[in-house]
Design an enzyme around this catalytic site. Structure first.
Site, PDB file in Angstrom:
ATOM      1  N   ARG A 169       0.796  -1.245   0.027  1.00 53.79           N
ATOM      2  CA  ARG A 169      -0.015  -0.009   0.010  1.00 53.79           C
ATOM      3  C   ARG A 169       0.866   1.332  -0.203  1.00 53.79           C
ATOM      4  O   ARG A 169       1.850   1.234   0.693  1.00 53.79           O
ATOM      5  CB  ARG A 169      -0.885   0.062   1.171  1.00 53.79           C
ATOM      6  CG  ARG A 169      -2.124  -1.080   0.915  1.00 53.79           C
ATOM      7  CD  ARG A 169      -3.027  -0.684  -0.071  1.00 53.79           C
ATOM      8  NE  ARG A 169      -4.210  -1.547  -0.082  1.00 53.79           N
ATOM      9  CZ  ARG A 169      -4.248  -2.325  -0.901  1.00 53.79           C
ATOM     10  NH1 ARG A 169      -3.206  -2.635  -1.737  1.00 53.79           N
ATOM     11  NH2 ARG A 169      -5.033  -3.220  -0.864  1.00 53.79           N
ATOM     12  N   GLU A 174      -2.717   8.228  -4.566  1.00 51.17           N
ATOM     13  CA  GLU A 174      -3.079   7.676  -6.202  1.00 51.17           C
ATOM     14  C   GLU A 174      -4.538   8.251  -6.622  1.00 51.17           C
ATOM     15  O   GLU A 174      -5.388   8.318  -5.738  1.00 51.17           O
ATOM     16  CB  GLU A 174      -3.119   6.041  -6.352  1.00 51.17           C
ATOM     17  CG  GLU A 174      -1.787   5.430  -6.105  1.00 51.17           C
ATOM     18  CD  GLU A 174      -1.627   3.999  -6.073  1.00 51.17           C
ATOM     19  OE1 GLU A 174      -2.787   3.372  -6.687  1.00 51.17           O
ATOM     20  OE2 GLU A 174      -0.908   3.275  -5.591  1.00 51.17           O
ATOM     21  N   HIS A 178       0.747   0.798 -10.055  1.00 46.82           N
ATOM     22  CA  HIS A 178      -0.173  -0.237  -9.447  1.00 46.82           C
ATOM     23  C   HIS A 178      -0.679  -1.209 -10.236  1.00 46.82           C
ATOM     24  O   HIS A 178      -1.672  -1.659 -10.184  1.00 46.82           O
ATOM     25  CB  HIS A 178      -1.310   0.818  -8.654  1.00 46.82           C
ATOM     26  CG  HIS A 178      -2.055  -0.020  -7.573  1.00 46.82           C
ATOM     27  ND1 HIS A 178      -2.470   0.773  -6.613  1.00 46.82           N
ATOM     28  CD2 HIS A 178      -1.929  -1.371  -7.373  1.00 46.82           C
ATOM     29  CE1 HIS A 178      -2.921  -0.098  -5.738  1.00 46.82           C
ATOM     30  NE2 HIS A 178      -2.744  -1.520  -6.079  1.00 46.82           N
TER      31      HIS A 178
END
Length: 358
Positions: free
Chosen positions: A206, A235, A252
């Site tokens: 994360r 993000e 990601h």
């Protein structure tokens, strides 16, 4: 009496229409664009990590089942769902092989001789366990830190600070903000200062686990660290200054193999069938996955070469940098490009399964 269920699903979930179409009306929407008005008369909501599911989204809707095709749940207000009788399902471990492959390829790109180094894994959930299994099968010296897990088959550290003795550190933790072991800003000024020059850091867990401010400060001070980030604070509007300073940056996509995404959809379909009382209709997992798999023709005894043949991480790094190269730091534009790279990500297949011990 046959009941037809209405479903809203993230458009990036593969095979939703094919698996669910026999008993439902499915509508696909970009995950970041799902709003409460879409859910007024919907029974089932299927999301990925980009959709925040909480009271703000679900209040005064008819949603009775929420599924997340992810191995993490920090984008879901599970307590709210429980308090309101909304069934929740997710897909732990669906992309653990893919994310472990990402870390192995990041290590291989940044440190060609990493197989003779010491590797620490922070977080021993599905991904961490898969990575440790692979490292052990490759005869790499490795250990892990996780205060919530005990594993006798791997070397376990009882103090997080002992990871500073390792050459490469892979973070695969969920995001936790409170409690005795919060992971928010786990990699902070203090930890970065303690690391030896040349240490490699990989974060595919994360984004908020690594303090971007502290990391950028450290790198600007010319400390020689090697860094790979697949996940970022804030993000999709990532910090382009930080991107310029690190060795590997990706949008990601660590878990985005074809098999991993299909496995996530399949696990939610399984949970949905159990919820409606029709588990006998489940399509076997192997039938969902096997049609996508490609033959493993990799032949090398060099572990870093094997990992880069299996997954060319540098291709994804170059794509992110090239896409952001001429941007004017406008958060909205950066975010749109970042999401576009995720949505239109190339087809990537898993390769690691034959080398796993678990």
């Amino acid at each position: 009496m046959h009941h037809s269920y209405k479903i809203i699903a993230d458009e990036n979930m593969p095979l939703v229409n094919k698996l669910f179409s026999s008993s439902v009306d499915v509508k696909l929407i970009p995950g970041r664009e799902i709003r409460r008005h879409h859910l007024k008369d919907v029974d089932v909501l299927l999301v990925r990590s980009v959709t925040r599911v909480d009271q703000q989204l679900l209040h005064d809707t008819s949603v009775k089942f929420v599924g997340s095709a992810t191995s993490g749940t920090d984008h879901i207000d599970v307590e709210y769902l429980d308090q309101n009788g909304i069934v929740f399902a997710y897909a732990p471990g669906c992309n653990s092989i893919a994310v472990a492959e990402y870390s192995l390829s990041a290590m291989s790109s940044m440190c060609k001789d990493w197989a003779s180094k010491r590797v620490s894994v922070v977080g021993c959930g599905n991904v961490g366990l898969t990575l440790l299994s692979a490292l052990s099968s490759f005869d790499v010296e490795c250990n892990f830190f996780d205060p919530f897990v005990k594993r006798d088959e791997f070397c376990q550290l009882n103090d997080l600070e002992k990871i500073i003795d390792s050459d490469l550190i892979c973070f695969h933790t969920p995001l936790t903000i409170g409690g005795n072991f919060p992971t928010e800003n786990l990699v902070d000024d203090y930890m970065l200062e303690a690391l030896r020059p040349g240490t490699a850091i990989i974060n595919a867990g994360r984004g908020e686990v690594v303090s971007g401010k502290a990391l950028l400060k450290c790198l600007k001070q010319k400390k020689k660290l090697r860094v790979a980030l697949d996940v970022w604070e804030k993000e999709p509007s990532i910090n382009l200054d930080l991107l310029e300073m690190i060795d590997i940056g990706t949008p990601h996509i660590a878990g985005n193999t074809t098999e991993g995404k299909l496995r996530g959809t399949w696990m939610l379909h399984n949970a949905f069938l159990n919820w409606i009382g029709c588990p006998e209709k489940l399509v076997p997992e192997k039938n969902v996955i096997k049609s996508t798999q490609v033959e493993n023709n990799m032949q090398t005894n060099n572990v870093p070469e094997l990992c880069l043949q299996g997954y060319d991480i540098d291709l994804d790094d170059r794509l992110l940098r090239d896409s952001m190269h001429n941007e004017n730091r406008n958060d909205a534009v950066v975010g749109k490009i970042f999401d576009g790279l995720r949505k239109n990500y190339r087809q990537r297949h898993e390769y690691l399964a034959p080398y796993l011990q678990c």
